[in-house]
Design an enzyme around this catalytic site. Structure first.
Site, PDB file in Angstrom:
ATOM      1  N   THR A  23       0.893  -0.884  -0.142  1.00 57.11           N
ATOM      2  CA  THR A  23       0.210  -0.208  -0.307  1.00 57.11           C
ATOM      3  C   THR A  23       1.126   1.483   0.104  1.00 57.11           C
ATOM      4  OG1 THR A  23      -2.057  -1.580   1.587  1.00 57.11           O
ATOM      5  CG2 THR A  23      -1.876   0.944   1.232  1.00 57.11           C
TER       6      THR A  23
ATOM      7  N   LYS B 111      -7.444   1.522  -3.555  1.00 54.07           N
ATOM      8  CA  LYS B 111      -7.471   1.830  -2.068  1.00 54.07           C
ATOM      9  C   LYS B 111      -7.556   3.066  -1.370  1.00 54.07           C
ATOM     10  CE  LYS B 111      -5.055  -0.839   1.798  1.00 54.07           C
ATOM     11  NZ  LYS B 111      -5.644  -2.207   1.661  1.00 54.07           N
TER      12      LYS B 111
ATOM     13  N   LYS C 268      -0.182   5.367   8.408  1.00 53.28           N
ATOM     14  CA  LYS C 268       0.812   5.925   7.248  1.00 53.28           C
ATOM     15  C   LYS C 268      -0.581   5.912   5.718  1.00 53.28           C
ATOM     16  CE  LYS C 268       1.439   1.838   4.992  1.00 53.28           C
ATOM     17  NZ  LYS C 268       0.989   1.446   3.484  1.00 53.28           N
TER      18      LYS C 268
HETATM   19  N1  NAP Z   1      -1.416  -6.589   7.293  1.00 56.33           N
HETATM   20  C1  NAP Z   1      -2.622  -6.149   6.760  1.00 56.33           C
HETATM   21  O1  NAP Z   1      -2.780  -6.759   7.078  1.00 56.33           O
HETATM   22  C2  NAP Z   1      -2.767  -5.881   5.605  1.00 56.33           C
HETATM   23  C3  NAP Z   1      -3.571  -5.305   4.892  1.00 56.33           C
HETATM   24  C4  NAP Z   1      -3.297  -4.738   3.903  1.00 56.33           C
HETATM   25  C5  NAP Z   1      -2.427  -3.999   3.186  1.00 56.33           C
HETATM   26  N2  NAP Z   1      -1.561  -4.184   3.754  1.00 56.33           N
HETATM   27  C6  NAP Z   1       0.393  -3.804   3.471  1.00 56.33           C
HETATM   28  O2  NAP Z   1       1.080  -4.739   3.094  1.00 56.33           O
HETATM   29  C7  NAP Z   1       2.113  -4.066   2.560  1.00 56.33           C
HETATM   30  C8  NAP Z   1       2.669  -5.307   4.223  1.00 56.33           C
HETATM   31  O3  NAP Z   1       2.118  -5.400   4.488  1.00 56.33           O
HETATM   32  P1  NAP Z   1       2.896  -6.272   6.456  1.00 56.33           P
HETATM   33  O4  NAP Z   1       1.396  -6.799   7.163  1.00 56.33           O
HETATM   34  O5  NAP Z   1       3.074  -7.367   5.166  1.00 56.33           O
HETATM   35  O6  NAP Z   1       3.778  -5.272   6.857  1.00 56.33           O
HETATM   36  P2  NAP Z   1       5.166  -6.210   7.951  1.00 56.33           P
HETATM   37  O7  NAP Z   1       5.047  -7.842   8.789  1.00 56.33           O
HETATM   38  O8  NAP Z   1       5.524  -5.225   8.517  1.00 56.33           O
HETATM   39  O9  NAP Z   1       6.344  -6.819   6.519  1.00 56.33           O
HETATM   40  C9  NAP Z   1       6.962  -6.210   5.481  1.00 56.33           C
HETATM   41  C10 NAP Z   1       7.602  -6.820   4.719  1.00 56.33           C
HETATM   42  O10 NAP Z   1       8.917  -5.264   4.094  1.00 56.33           O
HETATM   43  C11 NAP Z   1       9.952  -5.789   4.772  1.00 56.33           C
HETATM   44  N3  NAP Z   1      10.920  -4.429   4.542  1.00 56.33           N
HETATM   45  C12 NAP Z   1      10.081  -3.107   4.511  1.00 56.33           C
HETATM   46  N4  NAP Z   1      11.717  -2.275   4.528  1.00 56.33           N
HETATM   47  C13 NAP Z   1      12.005  -2.855   4.053  1.00 56.33           C
HETATM   48  C14 NAP Z   1      13.344  -2.149   2.814  1.00 56.33           C
HETATM   49  N5  NAP Z   1      13.207  -1.029   3.190  1.00 56.33           N
HETATM   50  N6  NAP Z   1      13.943  -3.109   2.326  1.00 56.33           N
HETATM   51  C15 NAP Z   1      13.201  -4.453   2.599  1.00 56.33           C
HETATM   52  N7  NAP Z   1      12.626  -4.721   2.598  1.00 56.33           N
HETATM   53  C16 NAP Z   1      11.872  -4.344   3.411  1.00 56.33           C
HETATM   54  C17 NAP Z   1       9.821  -6.204   5.812  1.00 56.33           C
HETATM   55  O11 NAP Z   1      11.134  -7.199   5.996  1.00 56.33           O
HETATM   56  P3  NAP Z   1      11.877  -7.129   6.883  1.00 56.33           P
HETATM   57  O12 NAP Z   1      11.067  -9.098   7.903  1.00 56.33           O
HETATM   58  O13 NAP Z   1      12.964  -7.188   7.255  1.00 56.33           O
HETATM   59  O14 NAP Z   1      11.278  -6.720   8.357  1.00 56.33           O
HETATM   60  C18 NAP Z   1       8.810  -7.599   5.686  1.00 56.33           C
HETATM   61  O15 NAP Z   1       9.287  -8.649   4.832  1.00 56.33           O
HETATM   62  C19 NAP Z   1       2.023  -2.370   4.131  1.00 56.33           C
HETATM   63  O16 NAP Z   1       2.132  -2.109   2.834  1.00 56.33           O
HETATM   64  C20 NAP Z   1       1.060  -2.741   4.515  1.00 56.33           C
HETATM   65  O17 NAP Z   1       0.296  -1.585   5.081  1.00 56.33           O
HETATM   66  C21 NAP Z   1      -1.173  -4.657   4.514  1.00 56.33           C
END
Ligand code: NAP
Length: 287
Positions: free
Chosen positions: A97, A172, A240
């Site tokens: 997102t 979104k 965010k």
């Molecule tokens: N969780 C939800 O319910 C949900 C629902 C809809 C949309 N989203 C969206 O989906 C996206 C991911 O969400 P998530 O919940 O999966 O987040 P998350 O669990 O925090 O995972 C984030 C991922 O991105 C990687 N990452 C972050 N910064 C990075 C960088 N600078 N370089 C390389 N890798 C990096 C992290 O690596 P590390 O493992 O090394 O930290 C991890 O693999 C976000 O944009 C969020 O808004 C989430």
């Protein structure tokens, strides 16, 4: 079956990439914290790459799901980023997102280099990712979207192309705007029921079948009534997303008075230590 890569094995990416492997695609994964990628490979097979570029090398489809605009720029355009290694005519599908601006920027970079970019943020949360039942909102060229669709179908319940690059992110934003006001309304309703001495469960049982019913009411009322928020979609992620919505509205002239107010309420939730609480924790400010 396609040669694919998945960049970002977080709460969402880990199970999404798992569904791709389960459907028989060849998947190379990259995660900044390497141990997570090793764990994924131990469970699903495939291979872990040391950099996004190494993961993208030779892949027909490269999917990504990282945190925000900066993270996305880092894994695409940064040092050892995926874009430098993308094959001609390959498709990069971004499930982060992020802003519509970064989607348009990456689309232009992809065109110049001879491959395709689809912005494809998701809704459905962790459960949707784990159950392979996400909704995907896409922006980009129709031909690239159609080619990537069978890969997205590994973890999607529905997906739709809504316009050129950025249209997925804009859709979104609409999704998050709709949720913000609704969750505040639900919080006020349930907090009012408590003050009025009503049985919250009984109230929801009756009104959820009528015009007040919503996904949030159905799926969140129990935990809201129990004051439990250690689950679900984190307040810091919502902030965010609302930041992105408010910035876009400043550009396109849309008025978002309620969204802006709810964003401030979420700021207060964070000050109370709730950055990882579910977004339904707005009700805590009313108790
Ligand atoms: N969780 C939800 O319910 C949900 C629902 C809809 C949309 N989203 C969206 O989906 C996206 C991911 O969400 P998530 O919940 O999966 O987040 P998350 O669990 O925090 O995972 C984030 C991922 O991105 C990687 N990452 C972050 N910064 C990075 C960088 N600078 N370089 C390389 N890798 C990096 C992290 O690596 P590390 O493992 O090394 O930290 C991890 O693999 C976000 O944009 C969020 O808004 C989430």
């Amino acid at each position: 079956m396609a040669k694919t890569a998945f960049i970002g094995l977080g709460v969402m990416g880990y199970p999404m990439a798992g569904h791709m492997a389960a459907k028989g695609h060849e998947v190379v994964v990259y995660n900044r914290t390497g141990a997570k990628a090793e764990g994924w490979v131990a469970k699903h097979g495939g291979r872990a790459a040391a950099t996004p570029a190494e993961a993208a090398e030779g892949a027909e489809f490269v999917m990504a799901c990282v945190g925000n605009d900066d993270d996305l720029r880092s894994v695409t355009l940064g040092e050892s980023g995926a874009f430098a290694a993308m094959a001609k005519d390959a498709v990069f599908v971004d499930h982060t997102t992020a802003s519509a601006d970064v989607a348009r920027e990456l689309d232009a970079e992809a065109r110049a280099a001879g491959f395709h970019f689809v912005d494809a943020p998701v809704s459905g949360g962790q459960a949707g990712a784990e159950n392979g039942a996400l909704t995907i909102m896409c922006g980009g060229e129709e031909a690239a979207f159609e080619r990537a669709a069978p890969v997205m179908d590994c973890y999607a319940r529905s997906r739709r192309l809504l316009g050129p690059a950025g249209a997925g992110q804009l859709t979104k934003m609409v999704n998050q705007i709709c949720i913000a006001g609704l969750v505040q309304g639900l919080s006020e309703g349930l907090a009012f029921a408590e003050k009025a001495g009503l049985d919250g469960e009984a109230v929801v049982d009756v009104i959820s079948k009528g015009a007040a019913g919503s996904w949030q009411m159905e799926n969140r009322h129990k935990t809201m009534l129990a004051d439990e928020f250690e689950h679900g979609f984190a307040v810091e992620w919502m902030r965010k997303d609302l930041d992105i919505c408010l910035a876009e509205a400043r550009r396109n002239g849309a008025r978002l008075p309620v969204t802006a107010l709810v964003d401030q309420f979420y700021g207060e939730v964070m000050r109370r230590g709730g950055k990882r609480w579910d977004t339904s924790s707005l009700i805590r400010l009313l108790r």
